[in-house]
Design a protein around this motif. Structure first.
Motif, PDB file in Angstrom:
ATOM      1  N   GLY A   1      -3.480   3.405  -8.245  1.00 43.68           N
ATOM      2  CA  GLY A   1      -2.832   2.191  -8.853  1.00 43.68           C
ATOM      3  C   GLY A   1      -3.723   1.135  -8.815  1.00 43.68           C
ATOM      4  O   GLY A   1      -5.136   1.341  -8.366  1.00 43.68           O
ATOM      5  N   GLY A   2      -3.170  -0.013  -9.099  1.00 45.15           N
ATOM      6  CA  GLY A   2      -3.897  -1.427  -9.017  1.00 45.15           C
ATOM      7  C   GLY A   2      -3.142  -2.459  -9.153  1.00 45.15           C
ATOM      8  O   GLY A   2      -1.912  -2.323  -9.754  1.00 45.15           O
ATOM      9  N   VAL A   3      -3.473  -3.723  -8.797  1.00 46.04           N
ATOM     10  CA  VAL A   3      -2.593  -5.219  -9.020  1.00 46.04           C
ATOM     11  C   VAL A   3      -3.684  -6.212  -9.348  1.00 46.04           C
ATOM     12  O   VAL A   3      -4.748  -6.183  -8.792  1.00 46.04           O
TER      13      VAL A   3
ATOM     14  N   ASN B   1       0.878  -1.146   0.008  1.00 41.96           N
ATOM     15  CA  ASN B   1      -0.086  -0.027  -0.181  1.00 41.96           C
ATOM     16  C   ASN B   1       0.737   1.319  -0.045  1.00 41.96           C
ATOM     17  O   ASN B   1       1.825   1.268   0.497  1.00 41.96           O
ATOM     18  N   GLY B   2       0.253   2.187  -0.527  1.00 44.35           N
ATOM     19  CA  GLY B   2       0.785   3.632  -0.299  1.00 44.35           C
ATOM     20  C   GLY B   2       1.874   4.138  -1.338  1.00 44.35           C
ATOM     21  O   GLY B   2       1.957   3.644  -2.515  1.00 44.35           O
TER      22      GLY B   2
ATOM     23  N   ILE C   1     -12.222   2.048  -6.965  1.00 47.81           N
ATOM     24  CA  ILE C   1     -11.551   3.574  -6.873  1.00 47.81           C
ATOM     25  C   ILE C   1     -12.700   4.233  -6.082  1.00 47.81           C
ATOM     26  O   ILE C   1     -12.211   4.965  -5.017  1.00 47.81           O
ATOM     27  N   ALA C   2     -13.992   3.934  -6.118  1.00 51.57           N
ATOM     28  CA  ALA C   2     -14.974   4.575  -5.236  1.00 51.57           C
ATOM     29  C   ALA C   2     -14.707   4.232  -3.829  1.00 51.57           C
ATOM     30  O   ALA C   2     -15.096   5.165  -2.890  1.00 51.57           O
ATOM     31  N   HIS C   3     -14.150   2.899  -3.468  1.00 49.92           N
ATOM     32  CA  HIS C   3     -14.168   2.853  -2.246  1.00 49.92           C
ATOM     33  C   HIS C   3     -13.116   3.476  -1.570  1.00 49.92           C
ATOM     34  O   HIS C   3     -13.057   3.653  -0.534  1.00 49.92           O
ATOM     35  N   GLN C   4     -12.093   4.293  -2.218  1.00 52.43           N
ATOM     36  CA  GLN C   4     -11.111   5.126  -1.677  1.00 52.43           C
ATOM     37  C   GLN C   4     -12.070   6.203  -0.724  1.00 52.43           C
ATOM     38  O   GLN C   4     -11.147   6.439   0.017  1.00 52.43           O
ATOM     39  N   TRP C   5     -12.951   6.484  -1.455  1.00 54.07           N
ATOM     40  CA  TRP C   5     -13.758   7.672  -0.661  1.00 54.07           C
ATOM     41  C   TRP C   5     -14.387   6.922   0.394  1.00 54.07           C
ATOM     42  O   TRP C   5     -14.680   7.217   1.593  1.00 54.07           O
ATOM     43  N   PHE C   6     -15.491   6.056   0.052  1.00 55.12           N
ATOM     44  CA  PHE C   6     -16.383   5.193   0.745  1.00 55.12           C
ATOM     45  C   PHE C   6     -15.645   3.818   0.940  1.00 55.12           C
ATOM     46  O   PHE C   6     -15.818   2.948   0.424  1.00 55.12           O
ATOM     47  N   GLY C   7     -15.396   3.822   2.439  1.00 56.77           N
ATOM     48  CA  GLY C   7     -14.755   2.403   2.994  1.00 56.77           C
ATOM     49  C   GLY C   7     -13.511   2.554   3.546  1.00 56.77           C
ATOM     50  O   GLY C   7     -13.055   1.895   4.502  1.00 56.77           O
TER      51      GLY C   7
ATOM     52  N   GLY D   1      -5.413   2.575  -1.788  1.00 51.27           N
ATOM     53  CA  GLY D   1      -4.543   3.310  -2.871  1.00 51.27           C
ATOM     54  C   GLY D   1      -4.190   2.421  -3.864  1.00 51.27           C
ATOM     55  O   GLY D   1      -3.521   2.938  -5.127  1.00 51.27           O
ATOM     56  N   ARG D   2      -4.466   1.133  -3.859  1.00 51.38           N
ATOM     57  CA  ARG D   2      -3.820   0.115  -4.839  1.00 51.38           C
ATOM     58  C   ARG D   2      -4.768  -1.285  -4.669  1.00 51.38           C
ATOM     59  O   ARG D   2      -4.314  -2.221  -4.177  1.00 51.38           O
ATOM     60  N   PRO D   3      -6.065  -1.025  -5.444  1.00 48.50           N
ATOM     61  CA  PRO D   3      -6.876  -2.396  -5.290  1.00 48.50           C
ATOM     62  C   PRO D   3      -6.164  -3.592  -5.896  1.00 48.50           C
ATOM     63  O   PRO D   3      -5.561  -3.335  -6.955  1.00 48.50           O
ATOM     64  N   VAL D   4      -6.712  -4.650  -5.365  1.00 48.68           N
ATOM     65  CA  VAL D   4      -6.336  -5.927  -6.136  1.00 48.68           C
ATOM     66  C   VAL D   4      -7.547  -6.414  -6.789  1.00 48.68           C
ATOM     67  O   VAL D   4      -8.483  -6.603  -5.917  1.00 48.68           O
ATOM     68  N   TYR D   5      -7.257  -6.960  -7.988  1.00 50.63           N
ATOM     69  CA  TYR D   5      -8.444  -7.445  -8.817  1.00 50.63           C
ATOM     70  C   TYR D   5      -7.962  -8.777  -9.111  1.00 50.63           C
ATOM     71  O   TYR D   5      -6.813  -9.085  -9.524  1.00 50.63           O
TER      72      TYR D   5
END
Length: 488
Positions: A303-305, A216-217, A342-348, A320-324
């Motif tokens: 980002g993302g993984v 993260n981060g 990405i919406a979860h970065q605000w909500f959650g 900051g870096r969701p995993v899919y």
């Protein structure tokens, strides 16, 4: 949580635990009332040292997390060898006592603890199932800052939940993945594993040369020595523990900058290039649009993984870096999973849960973000998406109240789909101007904190000037299909 069925819990672990500012009487000692003092001499403080509870008392998961202290920072340093599946680490935990503590617990599943110190002094420690019980040499008075340092090692393994599935640290052919919800971090480092105790994090992950170690981060570089590479990461935005992750293996890593923040994406080498890489490249575009709806992007990195593992068929909003799961992008299949995570970065993430019962505050708004993004990208209007879901949702969606789903149904379709429909029902009831002001005000006022459904309802009523109990009772807590909402 992220999209997908039955989300497991996250777990990956490197941890060093430090604790500052100890004072007071011996561990477990009860000091009586201070005796009268001589003129000009302050009385001796009176303490009532007792053990911290082995849970925060969450109605759904009473033993998750621990009470008696508040963590400010974790520094996790771990070395992992995929060939032997062995992990060795130290964890430094900086915290403040919120009561007079004779001892306190940390969550740690499996792994062997070699030593614990508090402020440099050896502390007694014992294991009680997935709890690490730490008894300092002296009691920790309420308000005292302290640093606990923990050395540990072993072969990490996931946690099992019969209703929600396995989650945590998973060994892979070329490395490992630590991921899951509602608990996971405790499979790879000692932690207060409940979202009500958010903290900042620093990770140093050492792996054999040739492997990536993504966390993260903000990336803080890597160093090599003796056939090993240490990857460094700093998450300086307060984060719930289940949002921590580590992904180790062979990945296509791309880096960049956007609006002064680092962008880092990683895609498993075993996945074909094409749709998946394009989806990751869309991350900042999606985030920029959602800023227009929700307000400024709330974390320090983009980002993302994308992983390739059949055991994980979901996505998780790791901060900051969701995993899919790679399955979301197989064969060029299009979906709105990136918008959801990405919406979860605000909500959650920025606005985190105070208790797991209110999970709809995460998933309902992330689902609604999918509909908003689809409309923005030229797809169906939000009203059409709502009408479709309303018409096709199974009977179980209406029988399970998303505002009180129960622990076994925490990630049910009701929480996601009916949660999203609740958001739209609110929009219809209050009108667009008030609705979008509610969204931006919510994430601004609750930024970096924890919140409840009751607080959201209060805010919605304050901004809209409407009494909304009947709406939320029907859409969040009722067990029958509500009538279609009408604009007032």
């Amino acid at each position: 949580m992220g999209t997908g069925r039955g989300m497991p819990r996250a777990a990956v672990g490197l941890v060093a635990v430090a604790v500052m500012g100890l004072a007071g009487c011996g561990s477990g000692e009860r000091a009586g009332s201070a005796s009268p003092s001589a003129a000009g001499v302050s009385p001796t403080p009176s303490y009532n040292f007792e053990p911290g509870a082995d849970g925060v008392g969450d109605p759904y998961f009473p033993t998750y997390g621990n009470s008696g202290y508040d963590v400010e920072q974790y520094t996790v340093k771990v070395r992992y060898d995929p060939k032997s599946d062995q992990l060795a680490g130290t964890a430094t935990v900086q915290a403040t006592a919120t009561s007079d503590l004779s001892r306190f617990n940390l969550d740690l599943a499996g792994l062997t603890v070699r030593s614990v110190t508090i402020e440099g002094a050896a502390a007694r420690h014992a294991r009680e199932r997935n709890e690490l019980v730490v008894t300092p040499a002296k009691g920790l008075p309420k308000g005292a800052r302290f640093t606990a340092e923990i050395a540990y090692d072993g072969k990490p393994s996931p946690l099992t939940n019969k209703d929600l599935g396995d989650g945590g640290f998973l060994h892979t052919p070329d490395g490992a993945i630590a991921l899951g919800q509602p608990e996971s971090a405790s499979t790879w480092f000692p932690v207060n594993d409940h979202p009500s105790d958010k903290a900042t994090y620093s990770f140093e992950i050492t792996v054999p040369d040739g492997l990536a170690a993504i966390s993260n981060g903000v990336p803080e570089g890597s160093t090599k020595a003796g056939g090993w590479t240490t990857w460094k990461w700093a998450e300086r935005t307060p984060m719930a523990s289940y949002l921590s992750t580590v992904v180790i293996g062979k990945y296509r890593v791309k880096t960049g900058q956007h609006k002064g923040r680092p962008v880092l994406t990683a895609v498993a080498d075993s996945l074909p290039k094409g749709a998946v890489d394009a989806a990751m490249a869309s991350t900042v575009t999606v985030a920029d649009y959602l800023e227009t709806v929700f307000g400024p992007y709330p974390v320090e990195a983009y980002g993302g993984v994308v992983i390739n593992d059949d055991r994980i068929r979901y996505a998780l909003e790791t901060q900051g870096r969701p995993v899919y799961s790679g399955g979301f992008f197989a064969g060029g299949r299009q979906n709105n999973v990136v918008a959801h995570e990405i919406a979860h970065q605000w909500f959650g993430n920025s606005v985190a849960l105070e208790r797991w019962q209110d999970i709809w505050l995460n998933e309902g708004f992330a689902t609604y973000a999918e509909w908003l993004w689809a409309e923005h990208a030229g797809g169906p209007k939000v009203q059409a998406a709502f009408t479709t879901e309303y018409g096709r949702s199974a009977a179980t969606v209406w029988k399970i109240p998303p505002g009180k789903p129960g622990p076994a149904e925490l990630f049910s379709a009701s929480v996601y789909k009916r949660g999203g429909m609740t958001v739209h029902a609110l929009r219809v009831a209050v009108g667009d101007e008030a609705f979008f002001r509610i969204l931006k005000t919510w994430v601004a006022e609750q930024r970096n904190g924890n919140a409840t459904t009751a607080e959201f309802v209060t805010l919605a009523e304050r901004i809209s000037g409407k009494q909304l109990d009947a709406l939320f009772d029907a859409w969040l807590y009722g067990t029958k299909k509500p009538p279609l909402p009408k604009r007032s």
